[in-house]
Write a protein that holds these residues in place. Structure first.
Motif, PDB file in Angstrom:
ATOM      1  N   PHE A  64      -7.304 -48.015  29.820  1.00  0.00           N
ATOM      2  CA  PHE A  64      -6.594 -47.520  28.635  1.00  0.00           C
ATOM      3  C   PHE A  64      -5.651 -46.386  28.972  1.00  0.00           C
ATOM      4  O   PHE A  64      -5.451 -45.465  28.188  1.00  0.00           O
ATOM      5  N   GLN A  65      -5.054 -46.434  30.154  1.00  0.00           N
ATOM      6  CA  GLN A  65      -3.994 -45.488  30.495  1.00  0.00           C
ATOM      7  C   GLN A  65      -2.849 -46.377  30.942  1.00  0.00           C
ATOM      8  O   GLN A  65      -2.710 -46.691  32.115  1.00  0.00           O
ATOM      9  N   SER A  66      -2.097 -46.875  29.988  1.00  0.00           N
ATOM     10  CA  SER A  66      -1.074 -47.848  30.376  1.00  0.00           C
ATOM     11  C   SER A  66       0.298 -47.184  30.395  1.00  0.00           C
ATOM     12  O   SER A  66       0.405 -45.990  30.181  1.00  0.00           O
ATOM     13  N   VAL A  68       2.237 -47.120  28.277  1.00  0.00           N
ATOM     14  CA  VAL A  68       2.454 -46.504  26.955  1.00  0.00           C
ATOM     15  C   VAL A  68       2.216 -45.003  27.059  1.00  0.00           C
ATOM     16  O   VAL A  68       2.990 -44.187  26.561  1.00  0.00           O
ATOM     17  N   ALA A  69       1.151 -44.619  27.777  1.00  0.00           N
ATOM     18  CA  ALA A  69       0.861 -43.183  27.929  1.00  0.00           C
ATOM     19  C   ALA A  69       1.872 -42.551  28.891  1.00  0.00           C
ATOM     20  O   ALA A  69       2.383 -41.467  28.633  1.00  0.00           O
ATOM     21  N   TYR A  91     -12.216 -35.866  24.154  1.00  0.00           N
ATOM     22  CA  TYR A  91     -12.814 -36.578  25.292  1.00  0.00           C
ATOM     23  C   TYR A  91     -14.261 -36.142  25.516  1.00  0.00           C
ATOM     24  O   TYR A  91     -15.039 -36.850  26.113  1.00  0.00           O
ATOM     25  N   TYR A 141      -2.331 -55.668  21.790  1.00  0.00           N
ATOM     26  CA  TYR A 141      -2.216 -54.487  22.657  1.00  0.00           C
ATOM     27  C   TYR A 141      -1.608 -54.883  24.003  1.00  0.00           C
ATOM     28  O   TYR A 141      -0.752 -54.184  24.558  1.00  0.00           O
ATOM     29  N   MET A 252     -11.710 -42.635  20.643  1.00  0.00           N
ATOM     30  CA  MET A 252     -12.369 -42.745  21.957  1.00  0.00           C
ATOM     31  C   MET A 252     -13.639 -43.578  21.868  1.00  0.00           C
ATOM     32  O   MET A 252     -13.911 -44.401  22.740  1.00  0.00           O
ATOM     33  N   PHE A 414      -1.780 -46.579  19.171  1.00  0.00           N
ATOM     34  CA  PHE A 414      -2.794 -45.876  18.379  1.00  0.00           C
ATOM     35  C   PHE A 414      -3.081 -46.635  17.095  1.00  0.00           C
ATOM     36  O   PHE A 414      -4.225 -46.740  16.656  1.00  0.00           O
ATOM     37  N   PHE A 417      -5.341 -49.648  17.834  1.00  0.00           N
ATOM     38  CA  PHE A 417      -6.737 -49.216  18.059  1.00  0.00           C
ATOM     39  C   PHE A 417      -7.361 -48.764  16.751  1.00  0.00           C
ATOM     40  O   PHE A 417      -8.515 -49.046  16.466  1.00  0.00           O
TER      41      PHE A 417
END
Ligand SMILES: O=C(O)CCCC[C@@H]1SC[C@@H]2NC(=O)N[C@@H]21
Ligand code: NA
Length: 626
Positions: A64-66, A68-69, A91, A141, A252, A414, A417
């Motif tokens: 989940f760090q694609s 996009v981030a 987190y 996604y 998260m 976001f 999700f």
């Protein structure tokens, strides 16, 4: 966009990009030809449940760090300041709760798909609905993830858009379909390292080319980009400490607690302790990932906030400005711009491969296997590989759909999700914490959560108020000297991309509902599921504790309500043991070869195992916890 066209790749940049694809493919082939050669679904889908915590934790982050981030967060920091950085507070609980609530239950149930839990706790229809909801969320996604880097690259370097999408999609599909979860996890490890290296390179060169750390700090400080903690309780405010620090926890939990891609990684760990350790190890690495993308946004601001620089990117979209900044910084350093493009596509590949693999897993486990139990292991594995391929092609189609989505990709992710991940989180919480919840309640609850989420989500897109007015107007970073430059400074502020703080009247009624920050979608939809689920369960006859499958409840709520007298607790959420705590028996060397020793189960365990799909389990022995 003429200023952009001049940026082009040198040969070494293409070589580095090709190296990334070749290395990823190499890892895929290695795992296709080594170990069990991906001949069983246990290996293809769960890496033989043999993974240790380090690769699992890096793979958890990569999922989940694609891109996009990598592209979206710096643009967010550049435009609105560092308020977004407070998501780091989410987190803590966002990883602690999965480690101590979700992992123990899922791991001890020895699941393959997270949605098997829903059948054990509720019923088969609930499991099917959960699986279909997850597939819907992941397919959309994936489209955003494969499209983002290709779009940004095309805008800045003229690199052929669909060529990049196809190259990424094909390589990813191949190594995922060939090498299974082992390949996905180890390519994630490699790609996470490339991701961090690429961002670090841009930051180091960016700071050096913008006059050093002190100069960058002065500019971002004077440019009002260091946001203090914003305790504004207004839920329509896009990013505040509450929407990020609290709303972010639910986001998260929906990702690291119940999302199949992450649950599958926990289940591929060799012991429960390794799985919990991998969840803990995500925390520091995720903070580093967040810091890198936020600092990159600050350096970008310091670079372009001067009047003579500002014109360069003030007419670019959020996605394009980051790539422009990177190419502007690195194009004279051959190889570094290639490194960043590799970083961008590493972020995309690691997320998309995880999505393919988890989609193939749930489709196989939840939708196909229950209907053809007579299928041989070889055919099941072949079918799983075929599924991974077909999801790859579907993803390319989804990329085209994303072409139509206009707002910032970070917000799009976001919203996906929040709108879909939230209801799934809700249905798992309903099952874990409320033994009285029955499957009718779960089904109606899931439906109501999805309706609520789509109502607010679609409403916000239609009325274009997804999270209220832009927070911070664009301030110039040089102190506005009174020597006549005040007019240019004001001119800069007024024609800036970020809309100055709007003084328009506050939205009321339904309009206010639609302008709810998308960071609250996960919390809103999961609460809707739990509350509706409980009400419907009570109306249709709540379940009794003895009817609930052992091992499918979490004692969390019972423990948290320690002050409540037991008889009341028995009504709402009984205090249950966590089920069986497996102790992986250290195999003696002699035993190691005949590791097909059947597990020594208690009779209760035997009865529970009866309706779990049979699989080869390592030699373990169980003891009931008191
Ligand atoms: O795919 C992306 O990178 C964008 C979505 C980010 C998902 C969440 S935000 C909190 C956590 N930190 C990350 O880097 N990803 C997840
Ligand atoms: Na990724």
């Amino acid at each position: 966009m003429d200023a952009l066209e001049k940026m082009h790749f040198t040969t070494i940049d293409y070589v580095i990009f090709a190296l990334l694809l070749v290395t990823s493919m190499g890892i895929g082939l290695y795992y296709a030809l080594s170990g069990g050669r991906q001949r069983t679904t246990q290996e293809f889908l769960l890496a033989d449940r043999s993974m240790s915590c380090l690769p699992v934790s890096l793979s958890l982050i990569a999922t989940f760090q694609s891109a996009v981030a990598i592209v979206g967060v710096p643009a967010e920091i550049y435009t609105h300041g560092t308020q977004y950085w407070f998501i780091g507070c989410a987190y803590i609980l966002g990883l602690f709760i999965p480690a101590h609530v979700f992992i123990p239950v899922f791991y001890r149930l020895h699941l393959t798909s997270a949605y098997q839990y829903l059948e054990l706790r509720f019923s088969k229809p609930v499991r099917i609905c959960g699986t279909l909801t997850f597939i819907f969320q992941t397919v959309i996604y994936m489209g955003v993830c494969i499209y983002t880097p290709a779009l940004a690259l095309n805008a800045v370097t003229g690199f052929d858009l669909w060529g990049a999408v196809l190259a990424t999609g094909m390589v990813c599909t191949l190594y995922t379909a060939l090498g299974g979860l082992k390949a996905v996890i180890w390519t994630d490890v490699f790609q996470t390292i490339v991701m961090f290296a690429g961002q670090l390179a841009v930051i180091v060169v960016g700071v050096q080319q913008t006059g050093g750390l002190a100069e960058v700090w002065r500019k971002v400080w004077e440019g009002n980009r260091i946001s203090g903690i914003d305790l504004n309780p207004d839920p329509t405010e896009r990013y505040t400490f509450w929407t990020l620090g609290v709303g972010g926890i639910f986001l998260m939990l929906s990702l690291y607690g119940v999302n199949q891609a992450q649950v599958q990684r926990y289940l591929s760990s060799k012991t429960e302790r390794e799985a919990i350790m991998s969840c803990y190890m995500v925390f520091p690495s995720l903070q580093v990932a967040l810091a890198l993308s936020c600092v990159m946004g600050l350096v970008m601001f310091a670079r372009y906030c001067e009047e003579d620089q500002f014109h360069k990117i003030d007419n670019l979209s959020k996605n394009e400005m980051v790539l422009y900044f990177v190419m502007d910084m690195l194009q004279d350093l051959p190889g570094l711009s290639g490194l960043f493009i590799a970083c961008l596509f590493s972020a995309a590949l690691s997320t998309i491969s995880s999505a393919f693999n988890s989609l193939a897993t749930v489709t196989m486990e939840d939708l196909i296997k229950p209907h053809c139990s007579s299928m041989t292991e070889a055919r099941a594995t072949l079918l799983s590989k075929g599924l991974a391929c077909s999801y790859g092609l579907l993803c390319l189609a989804m990329a085209y759909l994303t072409h139509l989505m206009s707002d910032s990709v970070l917000q799009a992710a976001f919203k996906i999700f929040g709108m879909v991940g939230g209801p799934l989180l809700g249905i798992f919480c309903l099952g874990l914490f409320f033994p009285c919840a029955n499957s009718t309640g779960a089904l109606v609850g899931l439906g109501s959560g999805l309706v609520m989420a789509f109502w607010v989500g679609i409403g916000s897109i239609v009325t274009r108020t997804s999270g209220g007015p832009a927070a911070v107007s664009q301030f110039n970073c040089t102190a506005i000297q009174l020597s006549g430059s005040i007019t240019t400074a004001i001119g800069t502020v007024l024609n800036s991309t970020a809309v100055p703080t709007s003084t328009s009247s506050r939205p009321m009624g339904l309009q206010r509902f639609y302008s709810l920050s998308f960071m609250w979608y996960s919390a809103l939809s999961s609460f809707t599921v739990v509350i509706t689920g409980l009400i419907v369960s009570f109306l249709t006859g709540p379940m009794k504790k003895e009817d609930v499958t052992p091992g499918t409840l979490s004692p969390l709520l019972g423990n948290m309500l320690f002050f409540v007298p037991d008889n009341i607790k028995q009504k709402l959420c009984c205090v249950t043991t966590l089920g069986h705590r497996p102790i992986i028996q250290e195999c003696l060397p002699a035993q190691h070869k005949e590791s097909n020793i059947q597990a020594v189960y208690t009779e209760e365990e035997e009865e529970r195992q009866s309706f779990l799909p049979t699989y080869h389990t390592p030699a373990v022995e169980y003891e009931t916890t008191v």
